[in-house]
Design a protein around this motif. Structure first.
Motif, PDB file in Angstrom:
ATOM      1  N   ALA A  62      24.989  25.940  -0.138  1.00  0.00           N
ATOM      2  CA  ALA A  62      24.926  24.946  -1.398  1.00  0.00           C
ATOM      3  C   ALA A  62      25.929  23.927  -0.188  1.00  0.00           C
ATOM      4  CB  ALA A  62      26.045  24.819  -2.336  1.00  0.00           C
ATOM      5  N   ARG A  63      27.234  24.833   0.069  1.00  0.00           N
ATOM      6  CA  ARG A  63      27.940  24.003   1.014  1.00  0.00           C
ATOM      7  C   ARG A  63      26.835  23.498   2.363  1.00  0.00           C
ATOM      8  NH1 ARG A  63      33.837  26.030   2.584  1.00  0.00           N
ATOM      9  NH2 ARG A  63      34.673  23.932   3.614  1.00  0.00           N
ATOM     10  N   ALA A 100      26.417  19.592   4.163  1.00  0.00           N
ATOM     11  CA  ALA A 100      26.749  19.184   5.235  1.00  0.00           C
ATOM     12  C   ALA A 100      25.652  18.517   6.015  1.00  0.00           C
ATOM     13  CB  ALA A 100      27.404  20.346   5.717  1.00  0.00           C
ATOM     14  N   LYS A 101      24.424  19.531   5.718  1.00  0.00           N
ATOM     15  CA  LYS A 101      22.980  18.754   6.452  1.00  0.00           C
ATOM     16  C   LYS A 101      22.866  17.308   6.038  1.00  0.00           C
ATOM     17  CE  LYS A 101      18.196  20.369   7.479  1.00  0.00           C
ATOM     18  NZ  LYS A 101      17.294  21.290   7.495  1.00  0.00           N
ATOM     19  N   LEU A 151      22.367  10.616   7.137  1.00  0.00           N
ATOM     20  CA  LEU A 151      22.922  10.057   6.743  1.00  0.00           C
ATOM     21  C   LEU A 151      23.271   9.573   7.822  1.00  0.00           C
ATOM     22  CD1 LEU A 151      24.125  10.333   3.153  1.00  0.00           C
ATOM     23  CD2 LEU A 151      21.906   9.430   3.927  1.00  0.00           C
ATOM     24  N   ARG A 152      24.433   9.818   8.677  1.00  0.00           N
ATOM     25  CA  ARG A 152      25.316   9.429   9.652  1.00  0.00           C
ATOM     26  C   ARG A 152      24.298   9.435  11.312  1.00  0.00           C
ATOM     27  NH1 ARG A 152      29.011  14.000   9.865  1.00  0.00           N
ATOM     28  NH2 ARG A 152      31.425  13.248   8.630  1.00  0.00           N
ATOM     29  N   VAL A 170      21.081  20.989  -3.794  1.00  0.00           N
ATOM     30  CA  VAL A 170      22.132  20.098  -3.604  1.00  0.00           C
ATOM     31  C   VAL A 170      20.598  18.820  -3.743  1.00  0.00           C
ATOM     32  CG1 VAL A 170      22.778  18.280  -1.711  1.00  0.00           C
ATOM     33  CG2 VAL A 170      22.809  21.611  -1.962  1.00  0.00           C
ATOM     34  N   ASP A 171      21.069  17.103  -5.007  1.00  0.00           N
ATOM     35  CA  ASP A 171      20.412  16.442  -4.736  1.00  0.00           C
ATOM     36  C   ASP A 171      20.706  14.928  -4.376  1.00  0.00           C
ATOM     37  OD1 ASP A 171      22.048  14.956  -7.202  1.00  0.00           O
ATOM     38  OD2 ASP A 171      21.623  17.192  -8.181  1.00  0.00           O
ATOM     39  N   PHE A 172      20.383  13.943  -3.792  1.00  0.00           N
ATOM     40  CA  PHE A 172      20.600  12.685  -3.733  1.00  0.00           C
ATOM     41  C   PHE A 172      19.939  12.062  -4.554  1.00  0.00           C
ATOM     42  CE2 PHE A 172      16.756  13.737  -1.325  1.00  0.00           C
ATOM     43  CZ  PHE A 172      16.211  12.530  -1.518  1.00  0.00           C
ATOM     44  N   ARG A 173      21.276  10.939  -4.497  1.00  0.00           N
ATOM     45  CA  ARG A 173      20.258   9.348  -4.288  1.00  0.00           C
ATOM     46  C   ARG A 173      20.130   7.868  -4.245  1.00  0.00           C
ATOM     47  NH1 ARG A 173      20.379   6.996 -10.930  1.00  0.00           N
ATOM     48  NH2 ARG A 173      18.513   7.866 -10.847  1.00  0.00           N
TER      49      ARG A 173
END
Length: 268
Positions: free
Chosen positions: A123-124, A128-129, A134-135, A200-203
């Motif tokens: 999960a970590r 981090a990936k 994003l960066r 790990v989800d994103f919005r």
């Protein structure tokens, strides 16, 4: 606890627990958009254009499974505008849960299953990936937070009900990006629990074209240090911790006549 509540277009939003105060607040109000479609006249060309920016984000290249989203839309001039959003997963693995040991002996209490080291690491690493992706595409990751198992969280019940809640690690990050004077927002949430679930989800969110401000991050909060935030650090925190301002963009714009600002996320 919300664990398997809403499914739309093949995507199930899962994994919000009592310790998921952060995610619960960020997702609050999202469910009508997941289960209903806006009327054609309520979506502007600007809203569609902003949604296309989200649809071409680099993070989507490492996403798994289906995604769900919608351009921003306006139901009524008297109601807060809905912001454009796009949801998905970077990792979504269900564990099989701990083996049943039957009913506990009287007075023995209810034991919570522990989080395995491999689940926590997965999960970590995936969170981090996501931060790195994003960066690499121009986002400023300004907030990172971590909650270890058994961390004391306001609102947690001393007695698990109706059954023990599995212990969990959670990892969170917020980011913003400016494109053509418009601020876009991203949220990552990773967790691993004692049942072996790892997600790990994103919005992604973008302001609605009816809002009076297109840039909701005029102060431009600085980026967190790669080595100084708990998600990317090699050191596990022993208590809930975070780096960066505790502010986030939400699903709805402001009510008519109110200031279109970002707000405290509830992470504490």
């Amino acid at each position: 606890m919300i664990s398997h509540g809403v499914t739309a277009r093949g995507v199930t939003l899962r994994g919000v627990t009592r310790r998921g105060i952060l995610v619960l607040l960020v997702l609050a109000g999202s469910f009508p958009a997941l289960v209903g479609c806006p009327a054609n006249g309520s979506v502007t060309a600007v809203d569609r254009q902003r949604y296309q920016v989200l649809a071409h984000e680099r993070l989507l290249r490492i996403a798994v499974g289906d995604r769900v989203g919608s351009p921003g839309f306006l139901i009524s001039p008297t109601l807060p505008p809905r912001r454009g959003y796009l949801d998905g997963y970077l990792i979504d693995k269900l564990g099989h849960g701990p083996a049943s040991t039957g009913s506990p002996a009287p007075g023995a209490g209810l034991a919570l299953p522990a989080v395995s080291r491999s689940a926590k690491s997965a999960a970590r690493a995936a969170t981090a990936k996501g931060i790195a992706a994003l960066r690499a595409s121009g986002w400023t990751v300004y907030f990172a937070g971590c909650t270890p198992p058994s961390a004391s969280v306001p609102g947690d019940s001393a007695v698990p009900w109706p059954s023990p809640e599995p212990d969990e690690w959670s990892f969170d990050a917020f980011a913003y990006r400016l494109v053509g004077g418009v601020s876009y927002f991203a949220r990552l949430h990773g967790f691993a629990n004692g049942n072996g679930d790892v997600r790990v989800d994103f919005r992604f969110l973008t302001p609605n074209s009816h809002e009076t401000m297109a840039n909701l991050f005029p102060d431009q909060p600085p980026a967190v240090s790669r080595s100084g935030n708990c998600v990317e650090s090699r050191t596990d925190p022993t208590s809930r911790t975070h780096t960066g301002p505790v502010i986030a963009m939400f699903d709805n714009g402001p009510a008519p006549g109110r200031s279109p600002t970002i707000a405290p996320s509830g992470y504490r």
